[in-house]
Write an enzyme that holds these catalytic residues in place. Structure first.
Site, PDB file in Angstrom:
ATOM      1  N   HIS A 220     -55.619 -19.060   0.073  1.00 18.78           N
ATOM      2  CA  HIS A 220     -54.274 -19.237   0.626  1.00 18.78           C
ATOM      3  C   HIS A 220     -53.681 -17.875   0.954  1.00 18.78           C
ATOM      4  CE1 HIS A 220     -54.156 -19.279  -3.786  1.00 18.78           C
ATOM      5  NE2 HIS A 220     -53.011 -18.623  -3.708  1.00 18.78           N
TER       6      HIS A 220
ATOM      7  N   HIS B 103     -50.196 -15.963   1.435  1.00 18.36           N
ATOM      8  CA  HIS B 103     -48.746 -16.000   1.231  1.00 18.36           C
ATOM      9  C   HIS B 103     -48.078 -15.301   2.418  1.00 18.36           C
ATOM     10  CE1 HIS B 103     -48.824 -16.912  -3.235  1.00 18.36           C
ATOM     11  NE2 HIS B 103     -50.041 -16.427  -3.084  1.00 18.36           N
TER      12      HIS B 103
ATOM     13  N   GLU C 282     -54.360 -17.809  -8.729  1.00 20.05           N
ATOM     14  CA  GLU C 282     -54.164 -18.931  -9.656  1.00 20.05           C
ATOM     15  C   GLU C 282     -54.780 -20.218  -9.123  1.00 20.05           C
ATOM     16  OE1 GLU C 282     -49.979 -19.201 -10.439  1.00 20.05           O
ATOM     17  OE2 GLU C 282     -49.913 -17.235 -11.420  1.00 20.05           O
ATOM     18  N   VAL C 283     -54.638 -20.463  -7.849  1.00 18.17           N
ATOM     19  CA  VAL C 283     -55.155 -21.707  -7.261  1.00 18.17           C
ATOM     20  C   VAL C 283     -56.464 -21.386  -6.526  1.00 18.17           C
ATOM     21  CG1 VAL C 283     -54.701 -23.623  -5.692  1.00 18.17           C
ATOM     22  CG2 VAL C 283     -52.818 -22.625  -7.020  1.00 18.17           C
TER      23      VAL C 283
ATOM     24  N   ASN D  16     -54.082 -13.245  -2.796  1.00 18.23           N
ATOM     25  CA  ASN D  16     -54.577 -12.964  -4.142  1.00 18.23           C
ATOM     26  C   ASN D  16     -55.979 -13.547  -4.246  1.00 18.23           C
ATOM     27  OD1 ASN D  16     -52.138 -11.759  -4.952  1.00 18.23           O
ATOM     28  ND2 ASN D  16     -51.245 -13.752  -5.406  1.00 18.23           N
TER      29      ASN D  16
ATOM     30  N   ASP E  69     -44.094 -22.651  -0.446  1.00 19.76           N
ATOM     31  CA  ASP E  69     -44.516 -22.402  -1.825  1.00 19.76           C
ATOM     32  C   ASP E  69     -43.529 -23.082  -2.776  1.00 19.76           C
ATOM     33  OD1 ASP E  69     -46.390 -19.977  -3.303  1.00 19.76           O
ATOM     34  OD2 ASP E  69     -44.795 -20.920  -4.484  1.00 19.76           O
ATOM     35  N   ILE E  70     -44.063 -23.710  -3.816  1.00 20.72           N
ATOM     36  CA  ILE E  70     -43.213 -24.451  -4.753  1.00 20.72           C
ATOM     37  C   ILE E  70     -42.369 -23.511  -5.615  1.00 20.72           C
ATOM     38  CG2 ILE E  70     -44.756 -24.605  -6.774  1.00 20.72           C
ATOM     39  CD1 ILE E  70     -44.170 -27.659  -6.741  1.00 20.72           C
TER      40      ILE E  70
HETATM   41  P1  DGP Z   1     -51.748 -17.417  -6.291  1.00 23.58           P
HETATM   42  O1  DGP Z   1     -51.282 -16.716  -7.530  1.00 23.58           O
HETATM   43  O2  DGP Z   1     -51.946 -16.469  -5.143  1.00 23.58           O
HETATM   44  O3  DGP Z   1     -52.944 -18.311  -6.539  1.00 23.58           O
HETATM   45  O4  DGP Z   1     -50.544 -18.338  -5.816  1.00 23.58           O
HETATM   46  C1  DGP Z   1     -50.471 -19.703  -6.017  1.00 23.58           C
HETATM   47  C2  DGP Z   1     -49.153 -20.152  -5.436  1.00 23.58           C
HETATM   48  O5  DGP Z   1     -49.215 -21.560  -5.307  1.00 23.58           O
HETATM   49  C3  DGP Z   1     -47.935 -19.846  -6.290  1.00 23.58           C
HETATM   50  O6  DGP Z   1     -47.064 -18.992  -5.549  1.00 23.58           O
HETATM   51  C4  DGP Z   1     -47.272 -21.189  -6.549  1.00 23.58           C
HETATM   52  C5  DGP Z   1     -47.945 -22.094  -5.534  1.00 23.58           C
HETATM   53  N1  DGP Z   1     -48.147 -23.456  -5.989  1.00 23.58           N
HETATM   54  C6  DGP Z   1     -48.773 -23.841  -7.137  1.00 23.58           C
HETATM   55  N2  DGP Z   1     -48.793 -25.188  -7.220  1.00 23.58           N
HETATM   56  C7  DGP Z   1     -48.182 -25.650  -6.088  1.00 23.58           C
HETATM   57  C8  DGP Z   1     -47.901 -26.949  -5.598  1.00 23.58           C
HETATM   58  O7  DGP Z   1     -48.215 -27.969  -6.206  1.00 23.58           O
HETATM   59  N3  DGP Z   1     -47.245 -27.025  -4.410  1.00 23.58           N
HETATM   60  C9  DGP Z   1     -46.882 -25.910  -3.709  1.00 23.58           C
HETATM   61  N4  DGP Z   1     -46.237 -26.109  -2.558  1.00 23.58           N
HETATM   62  N5  DGP Z   1     -47.133 -24.671  -4.145  1.00 23.58           N
HETATM   63  C10 DGP Z   1     -47.775 -24.542  -5.323  1.00 23.58           C
END
Ligand code: DGP
Length: 131
Positions: free
Chosen positions: A111, A113, A106-107, A98, A40-41
């Site tokens: 996914h 975690h 958010e995405v 989520n 995770d970034i």
């Molecule tokens: P959620 O709120 O469950 O949709 O979490 C989205 C997660 O994705 C958040 O913890 C940050 C991660 N994330 C967002 N953009 C990127 C990216 O470009 N690269 C990576 N590795 N993680 C990302």
């Protein structure tokens, strides 16, 4: 990455779709035919890995309705494999998905975690209703 019937809401420009196509980099932890896992970034804990299906799934609704048994099994097997690879299989970890607006997703690509590396507390914090 494949499109599925009944999955019209999937946005192929979302950030994880772009990672899957190799358009954006990631720190890969694990990969197989159905799954990619990467760091995770914005890590919340010492271990914070995202496990995603390679198929075009927005979240749990379309994944559980239309993914194959192999895809569903692969996602769960990958979570276990990531825990082993990151050294938290024995110490323990939490998995979170989520999902949707109330789930604070958010995405818009499913996914999981995988969080660990220290004690994570009793349960997920629920924010006040105003959040
Ligand atoms: P959620 O709120 O469950 O949709 O979490 C989205 C997660 O994705 C958040 O913890 C940050 C991660 N994330 C967002 N953009 C990127 C990216 O470009 N690269 C990576 N590795 N993680 C990302």
């Amino acid at each position: 990455m494949t499109s599925k019937p009944g999955n019209a809401a999937y946005d192929p420009t979302n950030i994880f779709a772009r990672i899957l196509r190799g358009e954006l980099p990631c720190k890969k932890v694990y990969e197989d035919d159905h799954v990619l896992a990467f760091e995770d970034i914005r890590p919340l804990l010492p271990v914070h890995v995202l496990v995603i299906p390679k198929g075009a799934y927005v979240g749990m609704n379309d994944f559980t309705a239309t993914a194959s048994g192999d895809e569903i099994a692969a996602l769960y097997r990958a979570v276990g494999e990531v825990a082993r690879l990151k050294g938290v299989a024995d110490s323990g970890y939490r998995i979170i998905v989520n999902n949707g607006v109330d789930g604070h997703q958010e995405v818009p690509h499913l996914h999981v975690h995988v969080l660990g590396g220290r004690k994570v507390g009793r349960m997920v914090g629920v924010q006040p209703a105003a959040d």
